[in-house]
Design an enzyme around this catalytic site. Structure first.
Site, PDB file in Angstrom:
ATOM      1  N   CYS A 135      -2.514  -7.318  22.676  1.00 48.97           N
ATOM      2  CA  CYS A 135      -2.817  -6.829  24.021  1.00 48.97           C
ATOM      3  C   CYS A 135      -1.530  -6.413  24.728  1.00 48.97           C
ATOM      4  CB  CYS A 135      -3.484  -7.920  24.841  1.00 48.97           C
ATOM      5  SG  CYS A 135      -4.905  -8.635  24.033  1.00 48.97           S
ATOM      6  N   ARG A 177      -1.395  -0.617  22.355  1.00 53.09           N
ATOM      7  CA  ARG A 177      -1.509  -1.959  21.782  1.00 53.09           C
ATOM      8  C   ARG A 177      -2.914  -2.540  21.890  1.00 53.09           C
ATOM      9  NH1 ARG A 177       3.475  -5.046  21.783  1.00 53.09           N
ATOM     10  NH2 ARG A 177       2.150  -6.854  21.947  1.00 53.09           N
ATOM     11  N   ASN A 234      -1.863 -12.758  25.873  1.00 55.46           N
ATOM     12  CA  ASN A 234      -1.865 -12.065  24.588  1.00 55.46           C
ATOM     13  C   ASN A 234      -1.753 -13.138  23.527  1.00 55.46           C
ATOM     14  OD1 ASN A 234      -1.530 -10.325  22.425  1.00 55.46           O
ATOM     15  ND2 ASN A 234       0.653 -10.004  22.821  1.00 55.46           N
ATOM     16  N   GLU A 292      -4.583  -0.546  -4.782  1.00 54.43           N
ATOM     17  CA  GLU A 292      -4.166  -0.333  -3.397  1.00 54.43           C
ATOM     18  C   GLU A 292      -2.767   0.288  -3.345  1.00 54.43           C
ATOM     19  OE1 GLU A 292      -5.493  -0.055  -0.680  1.00 54.43           O
ATOM     20  OE2 GLU A 292      -3.916  -0.337   0.811  1.00 54.43           O
ATOM     21  N   GLU A 329      -1.822   8.555  -0.478  1.00 48.23           N
ATOM     22  CA  GLU A 329      -2.163   8.925   0.893  1.00 48.23           C
ATOM     23  C   GLU A 329      -0.991   9.513   1.669  1.00 48.23           C
ATOM     24  OE1 GLU A 329      -3.770   5.030   2.321  1.00 48.23           O
ATOM     25  OE2 GLU A 329      -5.247   6.346   3.242  1.00 48.23           O
ATOM     26  N   HIS A 355      -6.834   2.324 -23.696  1.00 51.32           N
ATOM     27  CA  HIS A 355      -8.112   2.991 -23.982  1.00 51.32           C
ATOM     28  C   HIS A 355      -8.115   4.430 -23.472  1.00 51.32           C
ATOM     29  CE1 HIS A 355      -9.821  -0.677 -25.532  1.00 51.32           C
ATOM     30  NE2 HIS A 355      -9.309  -1.314 -24.484  1.00 51.32           N
ATOM     31  N   LYS A 398      -8.251   8.197  10.635  1.00 49.86           N
ATOM     32  CA  LYS A 398      -8.169   6.734  10.687  1.00 49.86           C
ATOM     33  C   LYS A 398      -9.530   6.108  10.437  1.00 49.86           C
ATOM     34  CE  LYS A 398      -6.082   2.866  11.197  1.00 49.86           C
ATOM     35  NZ  LYS A 398      -5.302   2.433  10.030  1.00 49.86           N
TER      36      LYS A 398
HETATM   37  O1  M6R Z   1     -12.319   1.383   8.547  1.00 53.36           O
HETATM   38  P1  M6R Z   1     -12.514   1.103   7.107  1.00 53.36           P
HETATM   39  O2  M6R Z   1     -11.816  -0.087   6.608  1.00 53.36           O
HETATM   40  O3  M6R Z   1     -13.965   1.086   6.700  1.00 53.36           O
HETATM   41  O4  M6R Z   1     -11.875   2.363   6.370  1.00 53.36           O
HETATM   42  C1  M6R Z   1     -12.104   2.581   5.002  1.00 53.36           C
HETATM   43  C2  M6R Z   1     -11.216   3.676   4.483  1.00 53.36           C
HETATM   44  O5  M6R Z   1     -11.508   4.886   5.103  1.00 53.36           O
HETATM   45  C3  M6R Z   1      -9.734   3.333   4.704  1.00 53.36           C
HETATM   46  O6  M6R Z   1      -9.402   2.122   4.119  1.00 53.36           O
HETATM   47  C4  M6R Z   1      -8.840   4.429   4.110  1.00 53.36           C
HETATM   48  O7  M6R Z   1      -8.911   4.381   2.718  1.00 53.36           O
HETATM   49  C5  M6R Z   1      -7.426   4.261   4.649  1.00 53.36           C
HETATM   50  N1  M6R Z   1      -6.867   5.525   4.896  1.00 53.36           N
HETATM   51  C6  M6R Z   1      -6.575   3.483   3.732  1.00 53.36           C
HETATM   52  O8  M6R Z   1      -5.218   3.508   4.030  1.00 53.36           O
END
Ligand code: M6R
Length: 611
Positions: A2, A27, A100, A484, A491, A507, A606
């Site tokens: 916050c 924030r 906060n 990941e 990304e 494989h 996002k």
């Molecule tokens: O809001 P969410 O966790 O459901 O989002 C899922 C994906 O869109 C998200 O994780 C995406 O892969 C990000 N860009 C990962 O960095």
């Protein structure tokens, strides 16, 4: 999380508060509020939604006064509505508090205060602080400073509190435990904020409070005390940052700032979820042990990074609860005609709580009669309304498009959920749960330790920033980390990268290995260590450059690594929480070496609210 601003001075406080809140709104932005002291009264305005909603409301009110506090909220306890917005008042309406952090023992304190006759208005943890200070003032007849000092020996958890009172209309009282709060040094006015951006219009000289410190701020002066009430003199720091740098906490990008916030995020996600007797208590997961006892399988649905958190959690849930886990990409789930009934517990993971595919999967599961628990970072998001139960991650707002701190928070939350299910179903001995909690409590420091190898990671990123392809490989939970790690690199650096289960490489994908191809290998798993070592040998024999994550002091790994990232040891099922961090840093530094902006990668949003 916050944003907090406090002002005391000769001028009208409101414009100063609103300006500071605007600068801190990144924030937290689900609600906002201000409280001002004037003519022996606290005047309050609070509104759900962005700060602009509050500003609209203020146009119809006449709020003024030269002492005030303001807050932009990122909800943790209680929905983001007008009532739960800060500031919070005591019963008598004589003092106001903004906060906060998370007050871990709020439930117990609230019960005691209610029994003593205090009437609560909100569902927040914060409101207990207002009533607690009020009760100490009534009982001890002390100063506000002293009452706040006495109150913080009762409060547990993480907090930055700013308190004002009509009885002492020339001062702000501030207390810090874990959550940051900074005094702005000025010869004319008194200033405090949770972030530097709010202070910059007035001063570049600041005093960041340390844990356990309390301060009394008056126009042109401040005094700082420790928990025992002894005066201390923390150093004044001069900052040269411009506004943009200040918003990013001095980091070049939000992504880097968010990666470095992870020790606190891990701690916040654990806070308040283990009671003093060692039992895991998840406030918004309230099925009976009987209902949980009838569950015969668990289905995890999510997208992207959240899916990778789900991949890791499958191992923990199966190991600790002995229930079978199905894992599905939410975008595939409802189209494959899954077998679900009231005995299937569905876990929907979405940091945003708004991902269209995950919402559709959760709704589908509900239609099939399955109980659903959502794991999300956003209070009030759509998934919280659709699910039967919610487990919030306490990562605070994530601005970088690439998920980092929300991923770590998901891993922590899912481990807690797995342990909770094991506890309620009696599938794990209490001593084993306790041991795992001890290991979890060490994670914030261990994440900090991992962050300290950023120099090594940066050097490696420089060497491989021009690579065309990357392979990440791991086994068990390391496979989820490999997936990941590859996604993060894709990304934000736009380099082709794939995550593989290391045993699968031969494989097919091993055909891709040729001289110089970088392979990132997760060697931190104990159970399949020798097999992983053999996989590393295999790719080296074909010319791969190896970037190896191994436990500190692992000499066998050192011999096989072109680059070695040393990671502290934890329980194997918790290792993704540590292993993911250097891979986030690696992706970040590679993107920077390639001249790209990690916060805003091309083509990505996002929150993906369309199918
Ligand atoms: O809001 P969410 O966790 O459901 O989002 C899922 C994906 O869109 C998200 O994780 C995406 O892969 C990000 N860009 C990962 O960095």
């Amino acid at each position: 999380m916050c944003g907090i601003v406090g002002y005391v001075g000769g001028d009208d406080a409101l414009p100063v508060l609103l300006d500071g809140m605007r600068k801190l709104e990144y924030r937290g932005y689900d609600s906002a509020g201000v409280a001002l002291v004037k003519d022996g009264r606290v005047e309050l305005a609070k509104k759900a939604g962005h700060l602009s909603e509050l500003e609209g409301e203020l146009q119809h009110l006449t709020l003024d006064g030269s002492l005030g506090i303001g807050h932009t909220r990122w909800a943790t306890h209680g929905a983001p509505n007008d009532i739960n917005a800060h500031p919070h008042l005591d019963c008598g309406g004589r003092l106001a508090v903004v906060h906060n952090g998370i007050i871990e023992n709020h439930d117990g304190i609230r019960d005691e205060l209610v029994a003593a006759g205090h009437a609560f208005r909100s569902e927040t943890d914060t409101e207990v602080a207002a009533h607690l200070i009020e009760s100490i003032l009534e009982r001890d007849g002390c100063s506000l400073l002293e009452a706040v000092r006495r109150s913080i020996s009762v409060l547990q958890g993480a907090f930055a509190l700013v308190v004002i009172s009509v009885d002492e209309p020339d001062r702000l009282i501030v207390a810090r435990q874990e959550s940051p709060v900074i005094i702005g040094v000025s010869e004319e006015v008194g200033l405090v904020a949770s972030g530097i951006p709010a202070l910059l219009p007035f001063t570049r000289d600041i005093v960041p409070l340390e844990n356990g410190q309390i301060a009394q701020i008056t126009p042109g002066g401040y005094e700082v005390f420790d928990l025992k009430g002894a005066a201390v003199e923390p150093p004044v720091v001069h900052v040269e940052w411009d506004m943009e740098a200040a918003e990013k906490g001095g980091y070049e990008d939000f992504m880097l700032k968010e990666i470095f916030e992870q020790p606190e995020v891990v701690q916040n996600t654990i806070l308040g979820r283990v009671d003093p007797s060692g039992r895991i208590v998840l406030d918004d997961v309230h099925w009976s042990a009987d209902t949980l006892g009838k569950i015969n399988k668990i289905v995890v649905v999510a997208c992207g990074t959240s899916y990778h958190a789900g991949m890791a959690s499958k191992h923990a849930i199966e190991h600790w609860t002995r229930l079978p886990v199905e894992l599905d990409l939410a975008s595939e789930f409802r189209y494959r005609d899954p077998v679900l009934d009231e005995h299937s517990l569905v876990i929907g993971i979405a940091q945003s709580g708004e991902t269209a595919d995950t919402l559709a999967a959760v709704r589908f599961a509900k239609e099939m009669g399955s109980p659903v628990v959502a794991v999300t970072n956003v209070v009030g998001s759509s998934i919280t309304r659709d699910a039967d139960a919610v487990l919030f991650t306490h990562a605070g707002p994530e601005i970088g498009v690439a998920a980092t701190k929300t991923f770590l928070a998901q891993l922590v939350a899912l481990n807690l959920l797995s342990l909770y299910l094991a506890q309620e179903r009696g599938s794990m001995e209490p001593e084993k749960i306790a041991e795992t909690i001890v290991a979890m409590n060490r994670l914030p420091d261990q994440v900090e330790e991992v962050l300290s190898i950023q120099g090594e990671v940066h050097r490696a990123a420089k060497r491989y920033a021009d690579a065309k392809d990357f392979i990440f490989m791991g086994r068990g939970v390391g496979y989820a980390v490999a997936m990941e790690g590859a996604l993060k690199l894709k990304e934000i650096s736009y380099i082709h990268a794939e995550g593989y289960a290391a045993g699968e490489l031969k494989h097919g994908a091993i055909a891709l290995i040729e001289e110089g191809v970088p392979v990132v290998a997760l060697l931190t798993g104990r159970a399949l260590y020798d097999k992983m070592l053999a996989n590393v040998e295999e790719v080296r024999a074909r010319g791969a450059q190896t970037i190896v994550l191994a436990h500190q002091g692992d000499e066998r790994a050192r011999l096989l690594a072109n680059e070695l990232f040393e990671i502290p040891e934890t329980k194997p099922l918790l290792s993704p929480i540590l292993d993911s961090v250097p891979l986030q840093l690696f992706a970040y530094f590679v993107a920077k070496e390639r001249g790209l902006s990690p916060d805003k990668p091309r083509n990505l949003a996002k929150s993906v609210t369309v199918e």
